[in-house]
Design a protein around this motif. Structure first.
Motif, short mmCIF file in Angstrom:
data_model
loop_
_atom_site.label_atom_id
_atom_site.label_comp_id
_atom_site.label_asym_id
_atom_site.label_seq_id
_atom_site.Cartn_x
_atom_site.Cartn_y
_atom_site.Cartn_z
N ASN A 5 0.85 -1.18 0.00
CA ASN A 5 0.00 0.00 0.00
C ASN A 5 0.89 1.24 0.00
O ASN A 5 2.12 1.14 -0.07
N ARG A 6 0.30 2.40 0.07
CA ARG A 6 1.07 3.64 -0.03
C ARG A 6 2.08 3.78 1.09
O ARG A 6 3.23 4.14 0.87
N LEU A 62 5.02 1.37 0.60
CA LEU A 62 5.93 1.81 -0.45
C LEU A 62 6.86 2.90 0.05
O LEU A 62 8.02 2.99 -0.37
N ARG A 63 6.37 3.70 0.96
CA ARG A 63 7.21 4.78 1.51
C ARG A 63 8.17 4.28 2.59
O ARG A 63 9.33 4.68 2.64
N TYR A 113 -1.82 -3.61 -5.20
CA TYR A 113 -1.82 -2.35 -4.46
C TYR A 113 -3.15 -2.15 -3.75
O TYR A 113 -4.22 -2.16 -4.37
N ARG A 139 -5.61 0.23 -1.75
CA ARG A 139 -6.03 1.57 -1.32
C ARG A 139 -7.52 1.67 -1.52
O ARG A 139 -8.02 1.50 -2.64
N LEU A 175 -7.96 5.82 -8.05
CA LEU A 175 -6.54 5.94 -7.74
C LEU A 175 -5.94 7.15 -8.45
O LEU A 175 -6.23 7.38 -9.63
N GLU A 192 -0.25 6.46 -8.60
CA GLU A 192 -0.44 5.17 -7.93
C GLU A 192 -1.00 4.13 -8.89
O GLU A 192 -0.62 2.96 -8.85
N LYS A 193 -1.89 4.56 -9.77
CA LYS A 193 -2.43 3.64 -10.76
C LYS A 193 -1.33 3.10 -11.67
O LYS A 193 -1.36 1.93 -12.09
N ILE A 210 1.62 2.19 -10.98
CA ILE A 210 2.42 1.09 -10.42
C ILE A 210 1.59 -0.15 -10.16
O ILE A 210 2.13 -1.23 -9.92
N ALA A 211 0.26 -0.03 -10.20
CA ALA A 211 -0.61 -1.13 -9.78
C ALA A 211 -0.91 -2.08 -10.94
O ALA A 211 -1.41 -1.66 -11.99
N TRP A 239 -5.43 -3.68 -8.26
CA TRP A 239 -5.82 -2.66 -7.28
C TRP A 239 -6.91 -3.25 -6.38
O TRP A 239 -8.00 -3.55 -6.82
#
Length: 337
Positions: free
Chosen positions: A142-143, A146-147, A166, A168, A173, A177-178, A180-181, A184
């Motif tokens: 998730n976000r 990833l961070r 991913y 979320r 999205l 973010e879309k 990389i997914a 989803w």
């Protein structure tokens, strides 16, 4: 360029109870996520039922293993457990590394602070093992992860190709973010035919169909099914061709046909329940109730108030419809529990 949604599908585990995979398929779902297990070789309690149903119905899967790894060696071990379960039904399919907040909390309770470097190392180790075995590596994230936990540049460099699942929960999205997914997970409160209650729902931007190959497998004799077949034959049930069931321990189309004819139940008389259904199948069902619940109701082949109460207890335990009637779904659940 706008990413195309190829199809949708749920992801399921023991927590979703008994899922009717045929209804899920017929609702238009293109792939089903299934938890194969978690931690040190803990196979999800519904994995066999869910995986076998998908295999038999030709439903594509995305398997995942919920990680409780605290080091690289444990992550490699979990990958091996996931591969072993996948190989029972598929020569090749996507397998996801699922490392979440519960994973971090478990590690902390065991004296390990999971850093971004460690989480990334474990992800790489798991996914490389999956890839080496011929399966498709997927990382669930998730976000926040990833961070703070996964260095995707390092993971991509180590794997070459890794797909991203991913999570979320939002109506749309953001484009970044879309991008990389590949999958989803957009909701944890979805509703879907064949699933009772809330279910995780996913949109697939990547089609894994070329990477999904069923295994050639010989069905093993399930003694619960074999004893049911013998009881059904003793009671005079016959398949669609009017023949007794082969007592082979396999829940094939002929055994399923017979199951559709059965609805064991008590009957009401004077405002109370008394014995209704009788026979060998009732005795089989009473025995399975005792085994599942650890109880000791009399196996008298008479379905009375005690059998009704025990049936409802089994139905609650196995997340079935609680109606006190042992029919198609309850019997199927008793085959595998």
């Amino acid at each position: 360029m706008e990413k195309e949604i190829l199809y949708e599908g749920p992801d399921i585990s023991y927590h979703n109870g008994n899922v009717d995979i045929k209804r899920v398929r017929d609702a238009g779902c293109g792939r089903v996520g299934i938890r194969a297990g978690y931690g040190k070789n803990n196979v999800d309690q519904k994995y066999v039922v869910n995986a076998l149903a998908c295999y038999n119905l030709g439903v594509a899967v995305l398997l995942y293993w919920f990680s409780y790894a605290c080091n690289v060696a444990m992550a490699v071990g979990e990958a091996g457990y996931a591969i072993a379960q996948a190989a029972k039904y598929w020569k090749r399919c996507p397998i996801a590394f699922d490392f979440e907040y519960d994973s971090v909390n478990y590690a902390r309770k065991n004296g390990v602070a999971v850093t971004k470097a460690l989480a990334t190392d474990m992800a790489i180790a798991f996914l490389q093992r999956v890839e080496e075995a011929g399966y498709v590596p997927v990382i669930y994230t998730n976000r926040d992860y990833l961070r703070n936990y996964f260095d995707m540049d390092r993971i991509a460099a180590a794997l070459g190709t890794v797909y991203v699942w991913y999570a979320r929960y939002t109506s749309a999205l953001p484009e970044g973010e879309k991008a990389i997914a590949d999958v989803w997970q957009y909701s944890s409160t979805g509703r879907l035919a064949g699933v009772t209650g809330n279910v995780d729902m996913n949109r697939f931007y990547t089609d894994f169909s070329g990477n999904t190959v069923p295994a050639e497998r010989e069905d093993r004799c399930n003694l619960n099914i074999k004893s049911f077949q013998a009881a059904a034959n003793a009671d005079g049930y016959r398949d669609a061709d009017g023949k007794p069931l082969a007592e082979d321990g396999i829940d094939g189309p002929k055994t399923q046909y017979v199951r559709r004819q059965i609805a064991l139940q008590a009957k009401k008389s004077g405002g109370r329940y008394v014995a209704g259904s009788t026979g060998a199948v009732v005795g089989w069902w009473q025995t399975r109730c005792n085994e599942i619940l650890g109880h000791s109701q009399a196996v008298d082949k008479r379905y009375g108030p005690t059998s009704r109460t025990e049936t409802m207890a089994v139905q609650r335990k196995l997340s079935l419809k609680v109606d006190g009637i042992a029919g198609y779904n309850s019997i199927q659940a008793a085959f595998y529990n």
